[in-house]
Design a protein around this motif. Structure first.
Motif, PDB file in Angstrom:
ATOM      1  N   CYS A  87      29.396  36.173  48.247  1.00 53.79           N
ATOM      2  CA  CYS A  87      28.924  34.822  47.907  1.00 53.79           C
ATOM      3  C   CYS A  87      29.995  34.031  47.174  1.00 53.79           C
TER       4      CYS A  87
ATOM      5  N   LYS B 274      24.262  27.195  44.123  1.00 55.14           N
ATOM      6  CA  LYS B 274      24.105  27.615  45.527  1.00 55.14           C
ATOM      7  C   LYS B 274      24.471  29.089  45.692  1.00 55.14           C
ATOM      8  N   GLU B 275      25.601  29.499  45.110  1.00 57.54           N
ATOM      9  CA  GLU B 275      26.071  30.874  45.286  1.00 57.54           C
ATOM     10  C   GLU B 275      25.136  31.879  44.613  1.00 57.54           C
TER      11      GLU B 275
ATOM     12  N   HIS C 118      22.204  32.217  46.777  1.00 54.91           N
ATOM     13  CA  HIS C 118      22.595  32.946  47.986  1.00 54.91           C
ATOM     14  C   HIS C 118      22.596  34.453  47.713  1.00 54.91           C
TER      15      HIS C 118
ATOM     16  N   ASN D  54      20.056  37.161  49.343  1.00 54.74           N
ATOM     17  CA  ASN D  54      20.603  38.237  50.170  1.00 54.74           C
ATOM     18  C   ASN D  54      20.238  39.621  49.650  1.00 54.74           C
TER      19      ASN D  54
ATOM     20  N   ILE E 295      19.033  27.861  49.154  1.00 48.40           N
ATOM     21  CA  ILE E 295      20.490  27.847  49.241  1.00 48.40           C
ATOM     22  C   ILE E 295      20.881  26.464  49.771  1.00 48.40           C
TER      23      ILE E 295
ATOM     24  N   ASP F 295      23.260  24.535  50.836  1.00 45.79           N
ATOM     25  CA  ASP F 295      24.618  24.365  51.343  1.00 45.79           C
ATOM     26  C   ASP F 295      24.703  23.085  52.173  1.00 45.79           C
TER      27      ASP F 295
END
Length: 207
Positions: A45, A129-130, A133, A137, A145, A147
């Motif tokens: 990520c 966001k990361e 993410h 995951n 997320i 993006d």
């Protein structure tokens, strides 16, 4: 919102088996993965920021548990070989994050909103966001997320007026709340809903 929901309904049947299979992989990582496995996913990520999921997947396959034990110089060289735009800086972030090994299981199993805030505040190269993410995951369902692909879809369908140029906590939570309403109408949690959005845009389910 209605037009987006119509487009998603058209691909729901063909996307659903792929989404369910991929999300089961995410949950398995969160459930059975080691701290090192989770750290490799966190590093993935870090790599995808200002790069691409495809590039991150390629680098992750190439480096494997090297994220955990390679020296800074070796890791930067591996990232350069994988074609990363910022190999030195990303290697620095990943090495700096190794202190998180031993804490990641607790973050995955904890309150998702508090875990995300912890990562944003304490992990290098990890923004809203990361962090979302990584947690998604590892099987966390409740986070969006946001993006560029998702934001473009939201703008196209009038859910937001413009694509944010940067994130504050309040701005991320506000845009996430808009997407959450769409996901609820579609009948899926945000983490899975993201995979349907990706299928709509890309015709495949990545991670």
């Amino acid at each position: 919102m209605e037009e987006l929901l119509k487009e998603l309904e058209k691909i729901r049947k063909e996307a659903k088996p792929l989404v369910e299979e991929r999300f089961e992989e995410f949950k398995k990582l969160g459930r059975e993965g080691t701290e090192e496995d989770l750290f490799c996913e966190l590093s993935f990520c870090v790599l995808t920021a200002n790069w691409s999921a495809e590039g991150g997947i390629r680098a992750q396959k190439k480096i494997g548990d090297g994220f955990v034990h390679l020296s800074l110089e070796e890791l930067a060289e591996k990232l350069k070989e994988a074609g990363h735009r910022y190999p030195q800086k990303r290697a620095e972030f990943i090495v700096a994050n190794r202190w998180l090994i031993g804490k990641l299981k607790d973050l995955v199993n904890g309150d998702p909103f508090l875990s995300r805030e912890f990562l944003v505040k304490n992990a290098k190269g990890i923004g809203w966001k990361e962090a979302s993410h990584f947690l998604r995951n590892a099987g966390v369902e409740d986070l969006a997320i946001l993006d560029k692909h998702v934001l473009r879809l939201m703008k196209k369908h009038g859910l937001i007026q413009e694509i944010p140029k940067g994130w504050t906590r309040n701005k991320y939570l506000y845009v996430e709340s808009i997407l959450r309403r769409v996901a609820e109408r579609f009948g899926e949690p945000l983490g899975k809903f993201d995979l349907y959005l990706w299928y709509l845009v890309k015709g495949r389910v990545d991670k």
